[in-house]
Design a protein around this motif. Structure first.
Motif, PDB file in Angstrom:
ATOM      1  N   GLY A   1       0.796  -1.222   0.000  1.00  0.00           N
ATOM      2  CA  GLY A   1       0.000   0.000   0.000  1.00  0.00           C
ATOM      3  C   GLY A   1       0.825   1.267   0.000  1.00  0.00           C
ATOM      4  O   GLY A   1       0.374   2.312  -0.468  1.00  0.00           O
ATOM      5  N   ALA A   2       2.070   1.197   0.492  1.00  0.00           N
ATOM      6  CA  ALA A   2       2.958   2.357   0.521  1.00  0.00           C
ATOM      7  C   ALA A   2       3.740   2.519  -0.778  1.00  0.00           C
ATOM      8  O   ALA A   2       4.509   3.458  -0.935  1.00  0.00           O
ATOM      9  N   GLY A   3       3.540   1.580  -1.715  1.00  0.00           N
ATOM     10  CA  GLY A   3       4.230   1.664  -2.998  1.00  0.00           C
ATOM     11  C   GLY A   3       5.572   0.966  -3.040  1.00  0.00           C
ATOM     12  O   GLY A   3       6.287   1.041  -4.041  1.00  0.00           O
TER      13      GLY A   3
ATOM     14  N   ASP B   1       5.789 -13.431   2.508  1.00  0.00           N
ATOM     15  CA  ASP B   1       5.789 -13.073   3.922  1.00  0.00           C
ATOM     16  C   ASP B   1       5.574 -11.580   4.137  1.00  0.00           C
ATOM     17  O   ASP B   1       5.080 -11.159   5.164  1.00  0.00           O
ATOM     18  N   LEU B   2       5.970 -10.778   3.166  1.00  0.00           N
ATOM     19  CA  LEU B   2       5.859  -9.325   3.294  1.00  0.00           C
ATOM     20  C   LEU B   2       4.838  -8.793   2.304  1.00  0.00           C
ATOM     21  O   LEU B   2       4.684  -9.329   1.215  1.00  0.00           O
ATOM     22  N   GLY B   3       4.149  -7.733   2.688  1.00  0.00           N
ATOM     23  CA  GLY B   3       3.271  -7.039   1.768  1.00  0.00           C
ATOM     24  C   GLY B   3       1.886  -7.621   1.596  1.00  0.00           C
ATOM     25  O   GLY B   3       1.052  -7.036   0.932  1.00  0.00           O
ATOM     26  N   VAL B   4       1.619  -8.787   2.179  1.00  0.00           N
ATOM     27  CA  VAL B   4       0.328  -9.448   1.987  1.00  0.00           C
ATOM     28  C   VAL B   4      -0.385  -9.578   3.328  1.00  0.00           C
ATOM     29  O   VAL B   4       0.219 -10.012   4.302  1.00  0.00           O
ATOM     30  N   PRO B   5      -1.670  -9.203   3.375  1.00  0.00           N
ATOM     31  CA  PRO B   5      -2.422  -9.321   4.634  1.00  0.00           C
ATOM     32  C   PRO B   5      -2.474 -10.754   5.140  1.00  0.00           C
ATOM     33  O   PRO B   5      -2.506 -11.703   4.365  1.00  0.00           O
TER      34      PRO B   5
ATOM     35  N   SER C   1       3.422  -7.446 -18.979  1.00  0.00           N
ATOM     36  CA  SER C   1       3.908  -7.090 -17.653  1.00  0.00           C
ATOM     37  C   SER C   1       2.901  -6.159 -16.991  1.00  0.00           C
ATOM     38  O   SER C   1       2.115  -5.485 -17.659  1.00  0.00           O
ATOM     39  N   ALA C   2       2.933  -6.139 -15.674  1.00  0.00           N
ATOM     40  CA  ALA C   2       2.029  -5.288 -14.913  1.00  0.00           C
ATOM     41  C   ALA C   2       2.577  -5.079 -13.507  1.00  0.00           C
ATOM     42  O   ALA C   2       3.408  -5.853 -13.034  1.00  0.00           O
ATOM     43  N   VAL C   3       2.072  -4.030 -12.878  1.00  0.00           N
ATOM     44  CA  VAL C   3       2.395  -3.741 -11.485  1.00  0.00           C
ATOM     45  C   VAL C   3       1.076  -3.828 -10.715  1.00  0.00           C
ATOM     46  O   VAL C   3       0.108  -3.142 -11.052  1.00  0.00           O
ATOM     47  N   LEU C   4       1.054  -4.692  -9.702  1.00  0.00           N
ATOM     48  CA  LEU C   4      -0.137  -4.859  -8.878  1.00  0.00           C
ATOM     49  C   LEU C   4       0.120  -4.334  -7.475  1.00  0.00           C
ATOM     50  O   LEU C   4       1.151  -4.642  -6.862  1.00  0.00           O
ATOM     51  N   LYS C   5      -0.819  -3.517  -7.004  1.00  0.00           N
ATOM     52  CA  LYS C   5      -0.720  -3.006  -5.642  1.00  0.00           C
ATOM     53  C   LYS C   5      -1.610  -3.867  -4.749  1.00  0.00           C
ATOM     54  O   LYS C   5      -2.772  -4.088  -5.036  1.00  0.00           O
ATOM     55  N   VAL C   6      -1.013  -4.381  -3.681  1.00  0.00           N
ATOM     56  CA  VAL C   6      -1.714  -5.199  -2.696  1.00  0.00           C
ATOM     57  C   VAL C   6      -1.834  -4.364  -1.436  1.00  0.00           C
ATOM     58  O   VAL C   6      -0.888  -4.247  -0.674  1.00  0.00           O
ATOM     59  N   GLU C   7      -3.011  -3.760  -1.265  1.00  0.00           N
ATOM     60  CA  GLU C   7      -3.195  -2.850  -0.143  1.00  0.00           C
ATOM     61  C   GLU C   7      -3.942  -3.550   0.993  1.00  0.00           C
ATOM     62  O   GLU C   7      -5.048  -4.046   0.796  1.00  0.00           O
ATOM     63  N   ASP C   8      -3.319  -3.568   2.147  1.00  0.00           N
ATOM     64  CA  ASP C   8      -3.914  -4.195   3.338  1.00  0.00           C
ATOM     65  C   ASP C   8      -5.015  -3.276   3.853  1.00  0.00           C
ATOM     66  O   ASP C   8      -4.775  -2.145   4.240  1.00  0.00           O
TER      67      ASP C   8
END
Length: 158
Positions: A68-70, A95-99, A148-155
């Motif tokens: 969520g912080a980019g 382990d990081l970045g995913v709820p 290609s793509a950039v996906l944002k995973v926001e908790d």
């Protein structure tokens, strides 16, 4: 004449029953968390045998994942004809970045598809296209995530 202590105790018991006791809410929260953990582990286990496609191969999609912080927390290659479900399973291994909460079986098929209600998943490559549970069975090409793509995973809990 009514005993004031007993009346108070009875009212307290009725109020607690109507509102749900703290113990019951705690057990419900623990049960939801345990189910979420079980679903996440199952999704991650289902991904363990998946090999990453070779760099530069035909039909390969490269996805970059940001929190969520980019901040980038992972980059991985997938086949363009993989479904979003495979991406979800990959995210379960991170382990990081995913709820950690909200994981569940989305479709009870064989094999099952997974989803996490604890996040907002967004394709930020060309804008802010929200990705939803309804997209789980779509291919990466159909979702516009290839090549290609950039996906944002926001908790959502953060």
């Amino acid at each position: 004449r009514a005993d004031a202590v007993r009346v108070y105790a009875a009212r307290s018991a009725i109020d607690a029953a109507l509102a749900g006791s703290p113990g019951r809410r705690g057990r419900l929260k623990e049960t939801k968390q345990r189910r979420s953990d079980d679903a996440r582990r199952a999704a991650a286990a289902a991904f363990q045998a998946v090999k990453e496609p070779n760099f530069g191969g035909a039909g390969v999609a490269t996805l970059t994942f940001r929190d969520g912080a980019g901040q980038t927390f992972a980059t991985r290659r997938f086949d363009g004809d993989d479904t979003l479900d495979r991406v979800i399973r990959f995210l379960a291994t991170c382990d990081l970045g995913v709820p950690r909460v909200g994981w569940r079986v989305a479709t009870d098929t064989t094999p099952p598809s997974f989803w996490c209600d604890g996040w907002a998943l967004t394709d930020v490559t060309t804008g802010s296209n929200a990705i939803s549970e309804a997209d789980v069975t779509k291919t990466l090409q159909a979702l516009g995530l290839w090549p290609s793509a950039v996906l944002k995973v926001e908790d959502l809990a953060a």
